[in-house]
Design an enzyme around this catalytic site. Structure first.
Site, PDB file in Angstrom:
ATOM      1  N   CYS A 148       0.833  -1.202   0.000  1.00 15.78           N
ATOM      2  CA  CYS A 148       0.000   0.000   0.000  1.00 15.78           C
ATOM      3  C   CYS A 148       0.872   1.258   0.000  1.00 15.78           C
ATOM      4  O   CYS A 148       1.701   1.456   0.893  1.00 15.78           O
ATOM      5  CB  CYS A 148      -0.918  -0.007   1.224  1.00 15.78           C
ATOM      6  SG  CYS A 148      -1.904   1.490   1.298  1.00 15.78           S
ATOM      7  N   ARG A 151       0.019   4.396   2.913  1.00 19.65           N
ATOM      8  CA  ARG A 151       0.027   4.142   4.365  1.00 19.65           C
ATOM      9  C   ARG A 151       0.850   5.150   5.148  1.00 19.65           C
ATOM     10  O   ARG A 151       1.040   4.975   6.349  1.00 19.65           O
ATOM     11  CB  ARG A 151       0.455   2.707   4.659  1.00 19.65           C
ATOM     12  CG  ARG A 151       1.865   2.368   4.294  1.00 19.65           C
ATOM     13  CD  ARG A 151       2.010   0.874   4.211  1.00 19.65           C
ATOM     14  NE  ARG A 151       2.890   0.558   3.116  1.00 19.65           N
ATOM     15  CZ  ARG A 151       4.077  -0.023   3.250  1.00 19.65           C
ATOM     16  NH1 ARG A 151       4.503  -0.381   4.435  1.00 19.65           N
ATOM     17  NH2 ARG A 151       4.821  -0.249   2.212  1.00 19.65           N
ATOM     18  N   TRP A 320      -8.704   6.245  -0.513  1.00 18.08           N
ATOM     19  CA  TRP A 320      -8.924   7.104  -1.667  1.00 18.08           C
ATOM     20  C   TRP A 320      -8.096   6.550  -2.816  1.00 18.08           C
ATOM     21  O   TRP A 320      -7.163   5.773  -2.600  1.00 18.08           O
ATOM     22  CB  TRP A 320      -8.529   8.548  -1.348  1.00 18.08           C
ATOM     23  CG  TRP A 320      -7.049   8.740  -1.179  1.00 18.08           C
ATOM     24  CD1 TRP A 320      -6.179   9.192  -2.100  1.00 18.08           C
ATOM     25  CD2 TRP A 320      -6.266   8.453   0.000  1.00 18.08           C
ATOM     26  NE1 TRP A 320      -4.900   9.206  -1.588  1.00 18.08           N
ATOM     27  CE2 TRP A 320      -4.918   8.759  -0.303  1.00 18.08           C
ATOM     28  CE3 TRP A 320      -6.565   7.973   1.269  1.00 18.08           C
ATOM     29  CZ2 TRP A 320      -3.886   8.598   0.611  1.00 18.08           C
ATOM     30  CZ3 TRP A 320      -5.527   7.811   2.174  1.00 18.08           C
ATOM     31  CH2 TRP A 320      -4.212   8.132   1.856  1.00 18.08           C
ATOM     32  N   GLU A 325      -5.483   4.473 -10.844  1.00 17.32           N
ATOM     33  CA  GLU A 325      -6.302   3.268 -10.701  1.00 17.32           C
ATOM     34  C   GLU A 325      -7.540   3.273 -11.597  1.00 17.32           C
ATOM     35  O   GLU A 325      -7.776   2.331 -12.349  1.00 17.32           O
ATOM     36  CB  GLU A 325      -6.694   3.049  -9.227  1.00 17.32           C
ATOM     37  CG  GLU A 325      -5.570   2.525  -8.383  1.00 17.32           C
ATOM     38  CD  GLU A 325      -4.894   1.305  -8.997  1.00 17.32           C
ATOM     39  OE1 GLU A 325      -5.566   0.281  -9.177  1.00 17.32           O
ATOM     40  OE2 GLU A 325      -3.700   1.394  -9.335  1.00 17.32           O
TER      41      GLU A 325
END
Ligand code: FAD
Ligand code: FMN
Length: 1129
Positions: A148, A151, A320, A325
């Protein structure tokens, strides 16, 4: 805290490999070392020691790196219950860390809590986490999530405690509240909701959706998908649970929720919950036309939260989006796959990768995503901002924690990669607890109490041991239905074509549309096919024509050779081996009965595939160009498709009538509302060489017309011309004697004008136009119906298109007549055209009696007014004509000569209008200085022997003499310059044929000179219409005068060259065979085998022009057309 190797037990993956990671050298047992990580951009270094606490280094081993494998850790098996010892071990580790984080390690409170936990675990195998522990654990799980990139916010994670919910409804309501909270005002808070923990593994609380907001993907009978193809399986699961989607490309799937191990319940999202937007671009308004929707909420639904030995299988998390993406959702090939549509809209050439159209599409959609999110006030982060934040986080983590587990493959963004700092940063990936883990999808592991009454993926149905008979029967029923369905999905069919003039390609595309009803079908040209894939294929359908004299078309040659090699290799190894035993196949062969080896290449592929062990699912089909080729194809396609379906037990639900209705009337066939013309942005026609290069996908280059010379006597009824072209300074036009010149001619002006006079509407013939097609094929566009550039022709005027790019003289096909029939105003004319459009005998008779050109059809049907879009989208493309180069580059440097018969005849048995051959008549009228678009095609099998001392026999009647002229000229020059192995040339004998010595004995003087120069040893001529002399053809000369020479020549490794029409070539071949039988006492089988060997070893060479239409057989086959003025020997 010291590294605790003894804590390596890991319920997730019992198969820890002992060898360790090939890069770090770490193993699960070997001592680990600190690892230096370099930032190659700034030449800075970080030292990671945190990995010393990693649970293990699996799954890498010394032999392999699993860095790019998505599921690096096996999910927990269904019904998993962690053993008590492991629970205690992990609880201890967690609780120690927790108290340490508050600087209260070893405090009385810490001690008390540990005693309490031990007691609970002792009693139930479980313990309850306090809220603060849960909060700390969740934050740490996110902080440890090596994939991720967001983070750096880990400490701001909101944790919502839903551990007290009991039912699916309560779970769903909780999830809705979570989303309302997290997405309020578009701020996109990162939040995790935690539902009841796992107890015995049989009473889990679980969301079945991987992401809770996903668009449905509806699989269509033809294999296409409306919506998001990534979600076809989940959509079918939802449907099997009773959900009915609207069938649009952007339907949110419902949530599937299972509480306490119960069967799942589906819930439609309330209107106020999902957040989506319509994509807009700040500059390109046409984005609106595409009506693309984008989901704004990343809501991971199916992770498992593993903390302190306890597991929480339902823990949806919101965050979010990184702005790349949604771009990937739209452009990835296995998602909405819209890159090509967008690139075309942007005006990119998508036929070449190096136009970088994919990058352009990505960039513009990316801009649109960022713009649209901003307009809607929803948070997203671009990759630059996000990666900068991540880099800071990484540095901080190394400072305060000694490391930051990171998976480079996931952290580096899908675009802008090397422009972001993370690309240059080395990273170390390892697993720490607490963690968020992958799980198997609910439908794959759920134990059903009552299986659903509609098909679901039965391989996943797990019924309780003592399930009712009804439930078991239901499962069997699903199994059979679904088995078929999955097979249906899986069977791949590759349609391979080889084509010289494009028919086999058109047939293949049409076939592909048909096969998509039951197979996963694709079309590939033989030339572009990776032979290494052949033995891995399931169903291979071959569509090919035959050229030369029974040979493959150019783009089938490599395939043919590879197949032969495969057979020979196989024969050597073990003749009974069957390398293609898992392949099934069917072949359709196109050809013409005018040729002696009808459909020969198609047949040989059919035989070879069988010999290699492939299984024929349908008998080979034949399509005769002279008679009903399309009809034969349609009939074969339908029956072969049925056989293929039967063979694989697929296609049960396919409506055959509907599936086959459109054969040869593909998606690109005409409908008035499907194509439109628009004014091009430019006012000038595309450069003709560039245009032809694009249309024909080859490098078309200019030569300049120098002159033509009439070679026949002035009183001859026919014309043969010597054409000279200037090719100076053009490397592309270098050639070897024997090669061919491909030429792109122009249609006659009066024919073009006759069509322009009948154009519907007010299109000006010289306006530069482009054509657009209404795009429906791709999933998202099915609904949006976008006008897309139809890139068949370059931007040009109607006049240029009809003159240079389109074929207006070949008799219109039935499909074209069908399209034209829609534009007649007289009902009787329409009825007639519709009748002809059915193909069949009536059409064949009409075509062969009249051989009508398009202008003649327009004349015959006066009420016909043709839309320009119809012409531009439907007329066949004007093909190149080939000419055997007729000069030696050494005698005429910088020039190419051609010897051409000028084609001109009257149709309707000599009573119809005059038809002039397009290219030969163009060469017969153009002026000096005119550009001739052309290219050279190597004829590898028609070159002089490498060793000039080999004897050569050349047979070329009529224009068949063309390449032979290049041979004797070449030899003249070699003799003159003293080259050619010291002048040691073998015999070169010419056998020429024509009608009369005084009329058409072309190159008489030149050949005589060549003989004087010592290039030609002997010249023989056969006259077929010489007064007071018996009819003699070249084969008669061979038999009567040259039998002994033929025999001797073959004995002495000599070469035979034959050039001209196919019937003559066949007669010559039969004669050579006869000579061998008589002079060398061979059987016909032996002589046939010898000829085959000579052809294979490149000693018997043929250069075939095609058929000459005045031979009796062809005339009969063609039924009616009588040449007014014949043009061959
Ligand atoms: C490898 C190769 C090499 C070649 N080399 C040469 C060469 O060196 N010299 C040469 O002259 N040609 C050669 N040709 C033939 C050449 O390519 C053309 O086919 C020829 O010039 C006719 O083209 P066109 O455009 O003038 O006629 P098109 O417009 O193509 O018209 C020809 C068509 O008209 C019809 N037709 C022609 N005559 C009649 C008739 N009497 N009755 C009814 N219908 C008829 C037939 O359908 C025929 O296919 C070669 C062909 C190949 C494949
Ligand atoms: C020069 C030439 C040679 C040909 N040789 C053969 C042949 O040997 N056997 C045959 O059946 N058809 C032969 N044909 C006919 C083609 O196979 C037929 O026109 C076919 O429909 C072309 O299909 P395509 O457009 O896919 O290449 C020949 C055609 C030409 C022009």
């Amino acid at each position: 805290m010291p590294p605790v190797q003894s804590r390596e037990t890991n319920g997730t993956n019992p198969n820890v490999t002992p060898n360790g990671c090939p890069f770090t050298g770490s193993t699960s047992t070997a001592p680990r070392r600190a690892q230096i990580l370099t930032d190659h951009l700034r030449n800075k270094h970080l030292t990671d020691t945190l990995h010393l606490k990693a649970t293990n280094v699996a799954p890498c081993s010394s032999g392999k790196c699993m860095g790019s494998v998505v599921r690096q850790r096996e999910p927990f098996p269904p019904g998993y219950k962690r053993p008590k010892e492991e629970v205690l071990e992990q609880a201890k580790e967690f609780i120690d860390d927790y108290y340490a984080s508050m600087k209260k390690e070893n405090s009385a409170e810490h001690e008390r809590r540990w005693i309490d936990i031990q007691a609970q675990v002792e009693e139930k195998g479980l313990y309850d986490l306090e809220y603060d522990e849960l909060l700390y654990g969740a934050k740490m799980a996110w902080r440890n999530a090596s994939r991720c990139i967001g983070r750096y916010q880990w400490n701001n994670l909101q944790v919502i405690d839903y551990r007290n919910v009991k039912t699916a409804q309560e779970m769903f309501d909780a999830a809705c509240d979570h989303i309302r909270y997290a997405t309020k005002d578009g701020q996109m808070k990162t939040a995790i909701s935690i539902f009841p923990m796992r107890t015995d593994g049989k009473h889990d609380y679980k969301f079945w959706n991987k992401y809770l907001f996903q668009y449905a993907g509806y699989q269509q009978p033809d294999g296409s998908v409306i919506g998001d193809p990534a979600n076809v399986e989940l959509t079918e699961v939802c449907q099997s649970l009773g959900w009915k989607g609207k069938g649009t490309p952007y339907d949110f799937l419902p949530a599937i929720v299972s509480a306490n191990g119960e069967d799942p319940v589906i819930f439609e999202w309330p209107e106020d919950v999902p957040l989506e937007l319509e994509l807009r671009h700040p500059k390109h308004d046409w984005f609106e036309e595409l009506a693309i929707k984008v989901n704004c909420v990343p809501l991971q639904g199916d992770m498992l939260f593993d903390v302190g030995g306890m597991q929480f299988p339902a823990c949806p998390i919101t965050g979010w989006f990184q702005s790349t993406e949604p771009v990937r959702d739209l452009l990835d090939e296995n998602r909405y796959n819209m890159a090509e549509i967008i690139a075309k809209k942007l005006g990119y050439d998508t036929s070449r990768y190096n136009s970088l159209w994919k990058d352009a599409a990505f960039l513009e959609v990316h801009i649109a995503v960022i713009h649209s999110f901003q307009m809607k006030g929803v948070m997203t982060q671009d990759p630059y901002t996000l990666t900068e934040s991540f880099m800071k986080h990484m540095e901080r983590e190394h400072r305060v924690r000694g490391g930051c587990p990171s998976d480079w493959v996931w952290i580096v963004p899908p675009s802008c990669s090397s422009l972001t700092p993370v690309f240059h940063q080395e990273m170390l990936n390892y697993h720490l607890r607490p963690a968020l883990e992958y799980q198997e999808a609910g439908w794959k592991i759920h134990t059903w109490k009552t299986p659903p009454t509609a098909p679901i993926f039965t391989q996943y149905i797990r019924t309780k041991k003592r399930c009712s008979f009804k439930a078991a029967a239901m499962a069997v029923m699903f199994a059979s239905g679904l088995m078929r369905k999955t097979l249906n999905k899986r069977v791949k069919s590759t349609i391979l074509f080889a084509s010289q003039t494009g028919k086999a390609e058109t047939f293949s595309n049409s076939l592909c549309d048909l096969y998509k009803h039951a197979f996963d079908a694709k079309v590939v040209c033989m030339d572009e096919y990776d032979m290494a894939q052949l033995d891995k294929e399931q169903l291979v359908v071959i569509v090919t024509s035959t050229f030369g004299n029974g040979d493959p078309p150019d783009n089938g040659e490599t395939f043919a050779r590879a197949l032969m090699q495969m057979k020979n290799k196989n024969g050597e190894a073990n003749p009974r081996d069957s390398p293609l035993s898992s392949v099934r196949f069917a072949v359709f062969a196109l050809g013409s009965r005018a040729y002696p080896h009808f459909c020969a290449f198609g047949h040989s592929v059919d035989t070879l595939l069988e010999q290699l062990g492939a299984r024929r699912v349908h008998a080979v089909g034949e399509g005769d160009e002279l008679c009903g080729q399309e009809e034969s194809f349609r009939a074969w396609a339908e029956s072969a498709f049925k056989s293929a379906c039967l063979s694989y037990d697929v296609g049960h639900g396919v409506d055959m009538n509907e599936a086959t209705a459109n054969l040869l009337g593909s998606d690109l066939s005409w409908a008035p509302d499907k194509f439109r013309i628009i004014q091009a942005k430019t006012h000038t026609d595309t450069d003709i060489l560039q245009g032809l290069s694009t249309v024909h996908r080859k490098n078309v280059v200019p030569s300049t017309f120098i002159s033509r010379t009439q070679l026949q006597a002035p009183d001859s009824s026919r014309q043969t011309i010597l054409v000279r072209l200037d090719t100076k300074d053009n490397e592309e036009l270098e050639f070897t004697p024997g090669d061919h010149l491909g030429v792109f001619p122009a249609n006659e002006d009066h024919l073009v004008q006759a069509i322009l006079d009948r154009i519907e509407g007010g299109t000006k013939p010289d306006d530069v136009l482009e054509i657009e097609a209404l795009h429906k094929k791709l999933t998202a566009a099915v609904v949006t119906k976008t006008w897309m550039p139809f890139e068949r022709l370059p931007p040009c005027s109607l006049r240029t298109a009809l003159s240079r790019y389109l074929d207006i003289t070949t008799p219109p096909s039935p499909q074209l007549l069908g399209s034209l029939s829609m534009h007649t105003s007289a009902p009787s004319e329409r009825a007639e055209l519709e009748e002809l459009a059915k193909g069949g005998t009536k059409y064949e008779n009409w075509k062969f009696e009249r051989a009508p050109t398009l202008p003649e059809v327009l004349q015959e049907y006066p009420s016909l007014q043709v839309p320009p879009a119809l012409l531009l989208s439907q007329l066949p493309v004007l093909q190149q004509r080939y000419y055997s180069i007729s000069s030696s580059p050494h005698m005429y440097p910088g020039e190419i000569h051609a010897t051409l018969a000028v084609v001109s005849y009257r149709s309707q048995g000599g009573k119809g209008p005059v038809h002039n051959g397009v290219c030969s008549s163009w060469f017969n009228r153009i002026d000096e200085g005119e550009t001739v678009p052309c290219f050279v095609r190597a004829a590898k099998n028609f070159h002089l022997p490498a060793d000039p001392s080999m004897p050569v026999l050349m047979v070329g009647p009529g224009t068949g003499i063309a390449p032979l002229r290049s041979f004797w000229q070449q030899r003249q020059m070699e003799i003159k310059s003293g080259n050619g192995q010291g002048g040691n040339h073998g015999d070169m004998t010419l056998v020429f044929g024509c009608r009369q010595s005084q009329i058409d004995h072309i190159y008489k003087d030149e050949t005589a000179q060549a003989k004087t120069d010592g290039a030609l040893t002997d010249i023989y001529t056969a006259y077929s219409r010489e007064p007071d002399t018996p009819k003699t053809y070249v084969q008669h000369v061979l038999y009567n005068q040259l039998s002994e020479r033929v025999k001797e020549l073959l004995k002495n490794n000599g070469h035979i060259y034959v050039c001209g029409d196919v019937a003559m070539a066949d007669d010559v071949c039969t004669t050579v065979q006869k000579i061998l039988e008589e002079k060398s006492a061979m059987t016909s089988a032996e002589s046939e085998a010898l000829i085959r060997m000579l052809k294979d070893s490149n000693r018997y060479h043929e250069d075939i022009f095609g058929v000459t239409l005045n031979t009796k057989e062809v005339r009969e086959a063609a039924r009616s057309v009588e040449p007014a003025e014949s043009n061959a020997n």
